[in-house]
Scaffold this motif. Structure first.
Motif, PDB file in Angstrom:
ATOM      1  N   MET A   1       0.914  -1.202   0.046  1.00 55.63           N
ATOM      2  CA  MET A   1       0.143   0.061  -0.075  1.00 55.63           C
ATOM      3  C   MET A   1       0.785   1.175  -0.050  1.00 55.63           C
ATOM      4  SD  MET A   1      -2.922  -1.152   2.801  1.00 55.63           S
ATOM      5  CE  MET A   1      -3.300   0.576   3.058  1.00 55.63           C
ATOM      6  N   SER A   2       0.496   2.202  -0.707  1.00 59.05           N
ATOM      7  CA  SER A   2       1.219   3.504  -0.640  1.00 59.05           C
ATOM      8  C   SER A   2       0.368   4.630   0.050  1.00 59.05           C
ATOM      9  CB  SER A   2       1.684   3.923  -2.114  1.00 59.05           C
ATOM     10  OG  SER A   2       0.318   4.185  -2.746  1.00 59.05           O
ATOM     11  N   GLY A   3       0.784   5.206   1.065  1.00 57.01           N
ATOM     12  CA  GLY A   3       0.172   6.358   1.800  1.00 57.01           C
ATOM     13  C   GLY A   3       0.106   7.530   1.049  1.00 57.01           C
ATOM     14  N   ARG A   4      -1.031   8.177   1.282  1.00 56.99           N
ATOM     15  CA  ARG A   4      -1.190   9.318   0.313  1.00 56.99           C
ATOM     16  C   ARG A   4      -2.181  10.301   1.173  1.00 56.99           C
ATOM     17  NH1 ARG A   4      -2.701   7.633  -5.376  1.00 56.99           N
ATOM     18  NH2 ARG A   4      -1.402   6.066  -4.944  1.00 56.99           N
ATOM     19  N   GLU A   5      -2.010  11.573   1.228  1.00 56.90           N
ATOM     20  CA  GLU A   5      -2.848  12.470   1.894  1.00 56.90           C
ATOM     21  C   GLU A   5      -4.094  13.044   1.002  1.00 56.90           C
ATOM     22  OE1 GLU A   5      -2.193  17.188   3.208  1.00 56.90           O
ATOM     23  OE2 GLU A   5      -0.904  15.803   3.896  1.00 56.90           O
ATOM     24  N   ARG A   6      -3.787  13.405  -0.414  1.00 54.89           N
ATOM     25  CA  ARG A   6      -4.772  13.937  -1.218  1.00 54.89           C
ATOM     26  C   ARG A   6      -4.784  12.711  -2.444  1.00 54.89           C
ATOM     27  NH1 ARG A   6      -5.476  19.346  -1.209  1.00 54.89           N
ATOM     28  NH2 ARG A   6      -5.366  19.531  -3.582  1.00 54.89           N
ATOM     29  N   ILE A   7      -6.036  12.658  -2.710  1.00 49.91           N
ATOM     30  CA  ILE A   7      -6.274  11.978  -4.020  1.00 49.91           C
ATOM     31  C   ILE A   7      -7.330  12.661  -4.931  1.00 49.91           C
ATOM     32  CG2 ILE A   7      -7.515   9.750  -4.961  1.00 49.91           C
ATOM     33  CD1 ILE A   7      -6.862   9.647  -1.210  1.00 49.91           C
ATOM     34  N   GLU A   8      -6.608  13.107  -5.964  1.00 47.87           N
ATOM     35  CA  GLU A   8      -7.497  13.811  -6.878  1.00 47.87           C
ATOM     36  C   GLU A   8      -7.113  13.494  -8.295  1.00 47.87           C
ATOM     37  OE1 GLU A   8      -5.640  18.198  -6.442  1.00 47.87           O
ATOM     38  OE2 GLU A   8      -3.833  17.028  -5.820  1.00 47.87           O
ATOM     39  N   GLY A   9      -8.361  13.998  -9.020  1.00 50.64           N
ATOM     40  CA  GLY A   9      -8.451  13.609 -10.532  1.00 50.64           C
ATOM     41  C   GLY A   9     -10.065  13.436 -10.665  1.00 50.64           C
ATOM     42  N   ARG A  10     -10.185  12.746 -12.032  1.00 52.42           N
ATOM     43  CA  ARG A  10     -11.376  12.541 -12.386  1.00 52.42           C
ATOM     44  C   ARG A  10     -12.115  11.564 -11.563  1.00 52.42           C
ATOM     45  NH1 ARG A  10     -13.048  15.075 -17.258  1.00 52.42           N
ATOM     46  NH2 ARG A  10     -15.047  14.699 -16.383  1.00 52.42           N
ATOM     47  N   ALA A  11     -13.496  11.432 -11.572  1.00 58.16           N
ATOM     48  CA  ALA A  11     -14.419  10.588 -10.855  1.00 58.16           C
ATOM     49  C   ALA A  11     -15.476   9.964 -11.503  1.00 58.16           C
ATOM     50  CB  ALA A  11     -14.911  11.220  -9.288  1.00 58.16           C
ATOM     51  N   TYR A  12     -15.316   8.536 -11.615  1.00 59.75           N
ATOM     52  CA  TYR A  12     -16.692   7.764 -12.193  1.00 59.75           C
ATOM     53  C   TYR A  12     -17.928   8.280 -11.630  1.00 59.75           C
ATOM     54  CZ  TYR A  12     -12.979   4.514 -13.873  1.00 59.75           C
ATOM     55  OH  TYR A  12     -11.798   4.105 -14.552  1.00 59.75           O
ATOM     56  N   PRO A  13     -18.922   9.053 -12.357  1.00 54.88           N
ATOM     57  CA  PRO A  13     -20.001   9.576 -11.863  1.00 54.88           C
ATOM     58  C   PRO A  13     -21.040   8.203 -11.887  1.00 54.88           C
ATOM     59  CG  PRO A  13     -19.750  10.240 -13.916  1.00 54.88           C
ATOM     60  CD  PRO A  13     -18.676   9.607 -13.493  1.00 54.88           C
ATOM     61  N   PHE A  14     -21.027   7.135 -11.119  1.00 56.12           N
ATOM     62  CA  PHE A  14     -21.808   5.844 -11.285  1.00 56.12           C
ATOM     63  C   PHE A  14     -22.910   6.026 -10.503  1.00 56.12           C
ATOM     64  CE2 PHE A  14     -21.702   1.263  -9.969  1.00 56.12           C
ATOM     65  CZ  PHE A  14     -22.473   0.835 -11.340  1.00 56.12           C
ATOM     66  N   GLY A  15     -23.039   6.074  -9.383  1.00 52.59           N
ATOM     67  CA  GLY A  15     -24.332   6.464  -8.547  1.00 52.59           C
ATOM     68  C   GLY A  15     -25.129   5.595  -8.270  1.00 52.59           C
ATOM     69  N   ARG A  16     -24.982   4.249  -8.890  1.00 58.26           N
ATOM     70  CA  ARG A  16     -25.966   3.238  -8.755  1.00 58.26           C
ATOM     71  C   ARG A  16     -26.202   2.618  -7.244  1.00 58.26           C
ATOM     72  NH1 ARG A  16     -26.006  -1.027 -13.768  1.00 58.26           N
ATOM     73  NH2 ARG A  16     -26.115   1.080 -14.703  1.00 58.26           N
ATOM     74  N   ARG A  17     -27.331   2.218  -6.723  1.00 57.33           N
ATOM     75  CA  ARG A  17     -27.572   1.925  -5.526  1.00 57.33           C
ATOM     76  C   ARG A  17     -27.585   0.374  -5.586  1.00 57.33           C
ATOM     77  NH1 ARG A  17     -31.263   5.477  -2.271  1.00 57.33           N
ATOM     78  NH2 ARG A  17     -31.400   7.614  -3.518  1.00 57.33           N
ATOM     79  N   ILE A  66     -17.827   7.453  -7.437  1.00 63.13           N
ATOM     80  CA  ILE A  66     -18.965   7.980  -6.837  1.00 63.13           C
ATOM     81  C   ILE A  66     -20.042   6.877  -6.961  1.00 63.13           C
ATOM     82  CG2 ILE A  66     -20.407   9.950  -6.310  1.00 63.13           C
ATOM     83  CD1 ILE A  66     -18.252  11.797  -7.782  1.00 63.13           C
ATOM     84  N   ALA A  67     -20.284   6.454  -5.965  1.00 65.02           N
ATOM     85  CA  ALA A  67     -21.522   5.283  -5.982  1.00 65.02           C
ATOM     86  C   ALA A  67     -22.722   5.373  -5.218  1.00 65.02           C
ATOM     87  CB  ALA A  67     -20.713   4.193  -5.510  1.00 65.02           C
ATOM     88  N   GLY A  68     -23.718   4.823  -5.182  1.00 66.38           N
ATOM     89  CA  GLY A  68     -24.833   5.044  -4.601  1.00 66.38           C
ATOM     90  C   GLY A  68     -24.934   4.223  -3.263  1.00 66.38           C
ATOM     91  N   ASP A  69     -26.100   4.187  -2.595  1.00 62.83           N
ATOM     92  CA  ASP A  69     -26.167   3.717  -1.142  1.00 62.83           C
ATOM     93  C   ASP A  69     -26.065   2.280  -1.337  1.00 62.83           C
ATOM     94  OD1 ASP A  69     -27.058   4.104   1.283  1.00 62.83           O
ATOM     95  OD2 ASP A  69     -29.092   3.409   0.963  1.00 62.83           O
ATOM     96  N   ASN A  70     -25.464   1.910  -0.123  1.00 59.93           N
ATOM     97  CA  ASN A  70     -25.320   0.423   0.023  1.00 59.93           C
ATOM     98  C   ASN A  70     -24.301  -0.424  -0.833  1.00 59.93           C
ATOM     99  OD1 ASN A  70     -25.529  -2.248   1.464  1.00 59.93           O
ATOM    100  ND2 ASN A  70     -27.396  -2.741   0.177  1.00 59.93           N
TER     101      ASN A  70
END
Length: 199
Positions: A1-17, A66-70
């Motif tokens: 594992m590599s530690g990091r303080e910030r993770i930045e970039g594009r995000a998959y707008p998935f959103g499915r529950r 980025i995902a949905g609930d559960n």
């Protein structure tokens, strides 16, 4: 594992529950003896849908999902976390997670960030055109549009993610203390019963 303080970039707008682990990585791909290559099979059933976000070159290699609930419900397979890591995901943001998935994600260096549904909805909207930044030091998610959402995280998990420590790393970090304990503890002769006599 590599530690990091910030993770930045594009995000998959998935959103499915209610996305279960079989959707994240289908059972047909669980026979592998290595984690490498699982990412190409992640979300296979979703990728069969026209116009899905996982095959959109705009989001290729996105470190945030980025995902949905559960999210991560269903079976306890750790392969789901392995597949996400192999496809480059380091943070999953959702209103809630399966407890087992959340634990597996943490053990594999993925930050499972819980935000209210309204915040997730806003991020889903913004992520279609803008990057997202997750800061584990300030425990916040921000966007270039001045959005800022604060989240909570177990202090132990946060520290491990910041330092890039998994269970082996945690053990190695205590190597000196373990060695001192072993040196101070008399060896037992396991070949014969111990005498409980005080005489």
């Amino acid at each position: 594992m590599s530690g990091r303080e910030r993770i930045e970039g594009r995000a998959y707008p998935f959103g499915r529950r209610n996305v279960d682990t079989d959707v994240i990585i289908p059972a047909a791909h669980l026979k592998t003896i290595t984690r490498a290559g699982l990412g190409q099979h992640a979300f296979e059933t979703v990728r069969a849908e026209p116009g899905n976000v996982f095959d959109d070159p705009v989001y290729a290699g996105a470190p945030v999902l980025i995902a949905g609930d559960n999210f991560g419900c269903g079976s306890s397979r750790e392969h789901a976390a392995w597949a996400l890591v192999d496809m480059g995901v380091r943070v999953v943001i959702a209103p809630s997670f399966s407890d087992i998935f959340s634990g597996n994600a943490f053990k594999n260096g993925i930050a499972a960030v819980v935000l209210p549904q309204a915040a997730v909805d806003r991020l889903l909207e913004v992520a279609c055109a803008q990057p997202v930044t997750v800061d584990l030091e300030t425990m916040s998610v921000t966007t270039p549009l001045q959005d800022r959402f604060v989240f909570e995280m177990d202090p132990f998990r946060r520290e491990c993610l910041l330092k890039g420590l998994d269970e082996i790393g945690l053990t190695l970090a205590s190597e000196a203390a373990i060695a001192a304990y072993e040196a101070a503890t008399p060896s037992l002769n396991w070949g014969r019963p111990l005498s409980l006599s005080t005489a």
